[in-house]
Design an enzyme around this catalytic site. Structure first.
Site, PDB file in Angstrom:
ATOM      1  N   ASP A  96       0.795  -1.231   0.000  1.00 15.39           N
ATOM      2  CA  ASP A  96       0.000   0.000   0.000  1.00 15.39           C
ATOM      3  C   ASP A  96       0.826   1.278   0.000  1.00 15.39           C
ATOM      4  O   ASP A  96       0.344   2.337   0.381  1.00 15.39           O
ATOM      5  CB  ASP A  96      -0.898   0.002   1.243  1.00 15.39           C
ATOM      6  CG  ASP A  96      -0.101  -0.178   2.532  1.00 15.39           C
ATOM      7  OD1 ASP A  96       1.141  -0.025   2.480  1.00 15.39           O
ATOM      8  OD2 ASP A  96      -0.710  -0.458   3.574  1.00 15.39           O
ATOM      9  N   GLU A 124      -0.426  -9.001  -1.416  1.00 19.01           N
ATOM     10  CA  GLU A 124      -1.100  -8.473  -0.207  1.00 19.01           C
ATOM     11  C   GLU A 124      -2.278  -7.577  -0.618  1.00 19.01           C
ATOM     12  O   GLU A 124      -2.421  -6.436  -0.169  1.00 19.01           O
ATOM     13  CB  GLU A 124      -0.120  -7.708   0.687  1.00 19.01           C
ATOM     14  CG  GLU A 124      -0.594  -7.543   2.114  1.00 19.01           C
ATOM     15  CD  GLU A 124       0.346  -6.677   2.936  1.00 19.01           C
ATOM     16  OE1 GLU A 124       0.375  -5.462   2.764  1.00 19.01           O
ATOM     17  OE2 GLU A 124       1.080  -7.255   3.762  1.00 19.01           O
ATOM     18  N   GLU A 174      -2.641   4.943   2.891  1.00 20.64           N
ATOM     19  CA  GLU A 174      -2.530   3.548   2.453  1.00 20.64           C
ATOM     20  C   GLU A 174      -3.839   2.919   2.004  1.00 20.64           C
ATOM     21  O   GLU A 174      -3.863   2.111   1.064  1.00 20.64           O
ATOM     22  CB  GLU A 174      -1.879   2.704   3.557  1.00 20.64           C
ATOM     23  CG  GLU A 174      -0.390   2.971   3.780  1.00 20.64           C
ATOM     24  CD  GLU A 174      -0.105   4.194   4.661  1.00 20.64           C
ATOM     25  OE1 GLU A 174      -1.075   4.829   5.128  1.00 20.64           O
ATOM     26  OE2 GLU A 174       1.075   4.517   4.875  1.00 20.64           O
ATOM     27  N   HIS A 184       5.237   4.708  13.124  1.00 23.76           N
ATOM     28  CA  HIS A 184       5.622   5.579  12.007  1.00 23.76           C
ATOM     29  C   HIS A 184       4.465   6.142  11.193  1.00 23.76           C
ATOM     30  O   HIS A 184       4.679   6.876  10.231  1.00 23.76           O
ATOM     31  CB  HIS A 184       6.540   4.823  11.050  1.00 23.76           C
ATOM     32  CG  HIS A 184       5.831   3.749  10.286  1.00 23.76           C
ATOM     33  ND1 HIS A 184       5.132   4.009   9.138  1.00 23.76           N
ATOM     34  CD2 HIS A 184       5.671   2.438  10.529  1.00 23.76           C
ATOM     35  CE1 HIS A 184       4.585   2.890   8.696  1.00 23.76           C
ATOM     36  NE2 HIS A 184       4.889   1.926   9.524  1.00 23.76           N
ATOM     37  N   HIS A 200      12.019   4.893  13.729  1.00 21.22           N
ATOM     38  CA  HIS A 200      11.917   5.044  12.266  1.00 21.22           C
ATOM     39  C   HIS A 200      12.664   6.311  11.827  1.00 21.22           C
ATOM     40  O   HIS A 200      12.733   7.289  12.568  1.00 21.22           O
ATOM     41  CB  HIS A 200      10.432   5.152  11.918  1.00 21.22           C
ATOM     42  CG  HIS A 200      10.087   4.966  10.470  1.00 21.22           C
ATOM     43  ND1 HIS A 200      10.291   5.952   9.534  1.00 21.22           N
ATOM     44  CD2 HIS A 200       9.528   3.928   9.805  1.00 21.22           C
ATOM     45  CE1 HIS A 200       9.868   5.529   8.348  1.00 21.22           C
ATOM     46  NE2 HIS A 200       9.403   4.293   8.488  1.00 21.22           N
TER      47      HIS A 200
HETATM   48  C1  UD1 Z   1       6.355   4.666   4.026  1.00 22.40           C
HETATM   49  C2  UD1 Z   1       4.987   4.307   3.453  1.00 22.40           C
HETATM   50  C3  UD1 Z   1       4.137   3.591   4.494  1.00 22.40           C
HETATM   51  C4  UD1 Z   1       4.899   2.414   5.075  1.00 22.40           C
HETATM   52  C5  UD1 Z   1       6.241   2.880   5.601  1.00 22.40           C
HETATM   53  C6  UD1 Z   1       7.068   1.732   6.105  1.00 22.40           C
HETATM   54  C7  UD1 Z   1       3.982   5.769   1.787  1.00 22.40           C
HETATM   55  C8  UD1 Z   1       3.093   6.925   1.542  1.00 22.40           C
HETATM   56  N1  UD1 Z   1       4.265   5.507   3.064  1.00 22.40           N
HETATM   57  O1  UD1 Z   1       6.132   5.618   5.050  1.00 22.40           O
HETATM   58  O2  UD1 Z   1       2.943   3.126   3.902  1.00 22.40           O
HETATM   59  O3  UD1 Z   1       4.134   1.858   6.111  1.00 22.40           O
HETATM   60  O4  UD1 Z   1       6.984   3.530   4.542  1.00 22.40           O
HETATM   61  O5  UD1 Z   1       8.123   2.151   6.892  1.00 22.40           O
HETATM   62  O6  UD1 Z   1       4.418   5.144   0.864  1.00 22.40           O
HETATM   63  N2  UD1 Z   1      13.812   8.197   5.627  1.00 22.40           N
HETATM   64  C9  UD1 Z   1      15.185   8.129   5.609  1.00 22.40           C
HETATM   65  N3  UD1 Z   1      15.783   6.929   5.302  1.00 22.40           N
HETATM   66  C10 UD1 Z   1      15.075   5.810   5.053  1.00 22.40           C
HETATM   67  C11 UD1 Z   1      13.674   5.878   5.098  1.00 22.40           C
HETATM   68  C12 UD1 Z   1      13.047   7.084   5.372  1.00 22.40           C
HETATM   69  O7  UD1 Z   1      15.859   9.105   5.851  1.00 22.40           O
HETATM   70  O8  UD1 Z   1      15.674   4.753   4.819  1.00 22.40           O
HETATM   71  C13 UD1 Z   1      13.157   9.498   5.929  1.00 22.40           C
HETATM   72  C14 UD1 Z   1      13.281  10.518   4.782  1.00 22.40           C
HETATM   73  O9  UD1 Z   1      13.387  11.803   5.332  1.00 22.40           O
HETATM   74  C15 UD1 Z   1      11.945  10.368   4.064  1.00 22.40           C
HETATM   75  C16 UD1 Z   1      11.022  10.128   5.250  1.00 22.40           C
HETATM   76  O10 UD1 Z   1      11.754   9.294   6.143  1.00 22.40           O
HETATM   77  O11 UD1 Z   1      11.606  11.502   3.302  1.00 22.40           O
HETATM   78  C17 UD1 Z   1       9.688   9.537   4.949  1.00 22.40           C
HETATM   79  O12 UD1 Z   1       9.798   8.380   4.141  1.00 22.40           O
HETATM   80  P1  UD1 Z   1       8.468   7.905   3.320  1.00 22.40           P
HETATM   81  O13 UD1 Z   1       8.779   6.660   2.598  1.00 22.40           O
HETATM   82  O14 UD1 Z   1       7.919   9.047   2.561  1.00 22.40           O
HETATM   83  O15 UD1 Z   1       7.376   7.648   4.459  1.00 22.40           O
HETATM   84  P2  UD1 Z   1       7.298   6.575   5.587  1.00 22.40           P
HETATM   85  O16 UD1 Z   1       6.670   7.254   6.757  1.00 22.40           O
HETATM   86  O17 UD1 Z   1       8.567   5.880   5.752  1.00 22.40           O
HETATM   87  N1  UDP Z   2      11.337  -3.973  10.966  1.00 16.71           N
HETATM   88  C1  UDP Z   2      12.720  -4.034  10.840  1.00 16.71           C
HETATM   89  N2  UDP Z   2      13.488  -3.214  11.622  1.00 16.71           N
HETATM   90  C2  UDP Z   2      12.949  -2.340  12.508  1.00 16.71           C
HETATM   91  C3  UDP Z   2      11.532  -2.263  12.614  1.00 16.71           C
HETATM   92  C4  UDP Z   2      10.758  -3.093  11.814  1.00 16.71           C
HETATM   93  O1  UDP Z   2      13.246  -4.831  10.061  1.00 16.71           O
HETATM   94  O2  UDP Z   2      13.712  -1.633  13.196  1.00 16.71           O
HETATM   95  C5  UDP Z   2      10.509  -4.836  10.111  1.00 16.71           C
HETATM   96  C6  UDP Z   2       9.365  -5.575  10.769  1.00 16.71           C
HETATM   97  O3  UDP Z   2       9.780  -6.826  11.267  1.00 16.71           O
HETATM   98  C7  UDP Z   2       8.352  -5.698   9.655  1.00 16.71           C
HETATM   99  C8  UDP Z   2       8.603  -4.468   8.798  1.00 16.71           C
HETATM  100  O4  UDP Z   2       9.881  -3.980   9.170  1.00 16.71           O
HETATM  101  O5  UDP Z   2       8.588  -6.832   8.838  1.00 16.71           O
HETATM  102  C9  UDP Z   2       7.550  -3.443   9.045  1.00 16.71           C
HETATM  103  O6  UDP Z   2       7.922  -2.226   8.469  1.00 16.71           O
HETATM  104  P1  UDP Z   2       7.234  -0.864   8.856  1.00 16.71           P
HETATM  105  O7  UDP Z   2       6.689  -0.939  10.229  1.00 16.71           O
HETATM  106  O8  UDP Z   2       8.217   0.187   8.539  1.00 16.71           O
HETATM  107  O9  UDP Z   2       6.073  -0.740   7.775  1.00 16.71           O
HETATM  108  P2  UDP Z   2       4.571  -1.300   7.686  1.00 16.71           P
HETATM  109  O10 UDP Z   2       4.592  -2.772   7.853  1.00 16.71           O
HETATM  110  O11 UDP Z   2       3.760  -0.604   8.733  1.00 16.71           O
HETATM  111  O12 UDP Z   2       4.139  -0.860   6.326  1.00 16.71           O
END
Ligand code: UD1
Ligand code: UDP
Length: 392
Positions: free
Chosen positions: A95, A117, A131, A213, A245
């Site tokens: 999603d 999924e 999502e 997150h 996160h």
């Molecule tokens: C995204 C997904 C969410 C998912 C989540 C899993 C969308 C809209 N959101 O949310 O559905 O549940 O990932 O974790 O697709 N950042 C870093 N390094 C990383 C990752 C993130 O610096 O490795 C920071 C960056 O500033 C980035 C921000 O986090 O801009 C947000 O990342 P983004 O993928 O937009 O949103 P998430 O909240 O991670």
């Molecule tokens: N996870 C990980 N390291 C962490 C926290 C979560 O590998 O520090 C794993 C967790 O086991 C799960 C996945 O990341 O499989 C979930 O990711 P996240 O919570 O970012 O996204 P969501 O599932 O809510 O989309």
């Protein structure tokens, strides 16, 4: 048959890894992996654990990116790859902005989409945001809906998708989890290294593992979560471990409010192996994560979901998860209830795992091959619902 798998965030990588590994081993299939890099560090950590080397990397991540930023970059980055490669199928997962934009790019190129999924719904377009909408948009352009559970299949049927386009597969997160849980629970160098790295976890205390997150919880929701953790940290019998996160909208309130609270360990996001290890060491898991809601029951760990809604109500209905919102009083109350009542704790820790049996990737790959007419494989029967694991 050419299959292009597209993913970009940590959970997509974890959940696509079993499929990528299965496709890699399949004769007659050309498997290509394109990562968008929506997440950078958290994605790369996961790719390393599963030894996946992408063929293409759009490298789109920017700090504090918007949903429009991500979608636009995926559409324009993926389009030329799709036109040059002409896959028979594009696989997307879940999603995220990456998965929906990738599904749309495939549709614009008249390439068939397999949605891994599929069919998770809360019925509320604003929760989880964005999502719920992403899943619905992806479904519209999907040819093969891989629903993890019967409930997800029914949701798709109710929206009018033909039964013949939907297949119940289990969730590939359980495939990934079983693979990694075996590695971390078996005596040997991996286990020894993890025991050493986490030797600061006090075995005399009950460890509460936390993740959070969600965008819809930015602001008041995170303030509530942090307040609950501050109150829980005052208990002498618990230790709180919280991998934070990398989203700046999460890190700022969490570090501001909890960095100096004794008994709370704020740590960096963990690679998947380390996180699975931490789950096996936990007494309780507090989370708003989708994936963690699915994994915790498979590990026999009670999970409190810090959200108002969940698209994974199977766990709540099976009695292995509780939906507790981000209200501090409710979170603290549920933790006290579970840690104070052995019987209720045991009931949650020994319930069913409704999300999969570890064969989801095999089912999806068999179905894809069947679609193309390439040597259809026998599809493993669905035997889910009672998978009980004793790990750690
Ligand atoms: C995204 C997904 C969410 C998912 C989540 C899993 C969308 C809209 N959101 O949310 O559905 O549940 O990932 O974790 O697709 N950042 C870093 N390094 C990383 C990752 C993130 O610096 O490795 C920071 C960056 O500033 C980035 C921000 O986090 O801009 C947000 O990342 P983004 O993928 O937009 O949103 P998430 O909240 O991670
Ligand atoms: N996870 C990980 N390291 C962490 C926290 C979560 O590998 O520090 C794993 C967790 O086991 C799960 C996945 O990341 O499989 C979930 O990711 P996240 O919570 O970012 O996204 P969501 O599932 O809510 O989309």
């Amino acid at each position: 048959m050419r299959i292009l798998s597209v993913f970009g965030t940590r959970p997509e990588a974890i959940k696509m890894a079993p499929i990528v590994m299965a496709l890699r081993a399949m004769p007659g299939v050309e498997s290509r992996v394109c990562v968008t890099g929506q997440h950078r560090r958290m994605l790369d950590d996961t790719l390393a654990i599963f030894d996946i080397k992408p063929d293409d990397d759009l490298d789109i991540m920017t700090g504090n990116q918007t949903l429009a930023d991500i979608s636009a970059r995926v559409l324009t980055g993926l389009d030329p790859i799709m036109r040059a490669y002409r896959p028979d199928f594009v696989l997307v997962q879940g999603d995220t902005a990456t998965s929906t934009a990738a599904a749309l790019t495939a549709f614009f190129n008249k390439v068939r989409v397999g949605h891994v999924e599929a069919g998770l719904r809360t019925g509320n377009l604003l929760s989880p945001w964005p999502e719920e909408a992403n899943r619905r948009v992806t479904a519209v352009v999907t040819d093969r809906h891989y629903a993890p559970t019967e409930k997800a299949r029914r949701a798709l049927l109710a929206e009018g998708y033909p039964a013949s386009s939907i297949m119940v597969t289990g969730n590939t997160v359980i495939d990934a989890l079983l693979h990694v849980a075996d590695e971390v629970s078996a005596p040997g160098p991996i286990r020894d290294k993890l025991d050493g790295r986490f030797d600061w976890i006090d075995p005399a205390k009950r460890m509460i593992l936390v993740t959070g997150h969600r965008r819809e919880s930015f602001g008041d929701g995170f303030l509530g979560i942090c307040e609950a953790l501050r109150q829980l940290a005052a208990r002498e019998d618990v230790q709180i471990v919280y991998p934070v996160h990398l989203n700046p909208n999460v890190r700022q309130p969490v570090f501001d409010l909890l960095a100096s609270v004794p008994n709370v360990s704020l740590i960096e996001p963990q690679d998947y192996r380390s996180f699975v290890y931490l789950m096996t060491r936990a007494s309780l898991i507090l989370t708003d994560s989708g994936g963690v809601q699915e994994e915790a029951p498979a590990l026999g760990k009670p999970v409190l979901v810090m959200r108002d809604t969940s698209e994974r109500m199977e766990a709540v209905e099976a009695g292995v998860a509780r939906l507790v919102s981000t209200d501090p009083a409710r979170i603290v109350g549920h933790v006290a209830d579970l840690l104070g009542d052995r019987r209720r704790y045991a009931a949650m820790a020994t319930g069913a795992n409704p999300f999969g049996d570890g064969k989801a990737a095999a089912r999806i790959v068999a179905d894809l091959l069947g679609q193309s007419g390439v040597s259809p494989l026998p599809i493993p029967a669905v035997e889910m619902g009672q998978l009980a694991l004793a790990i750690g």
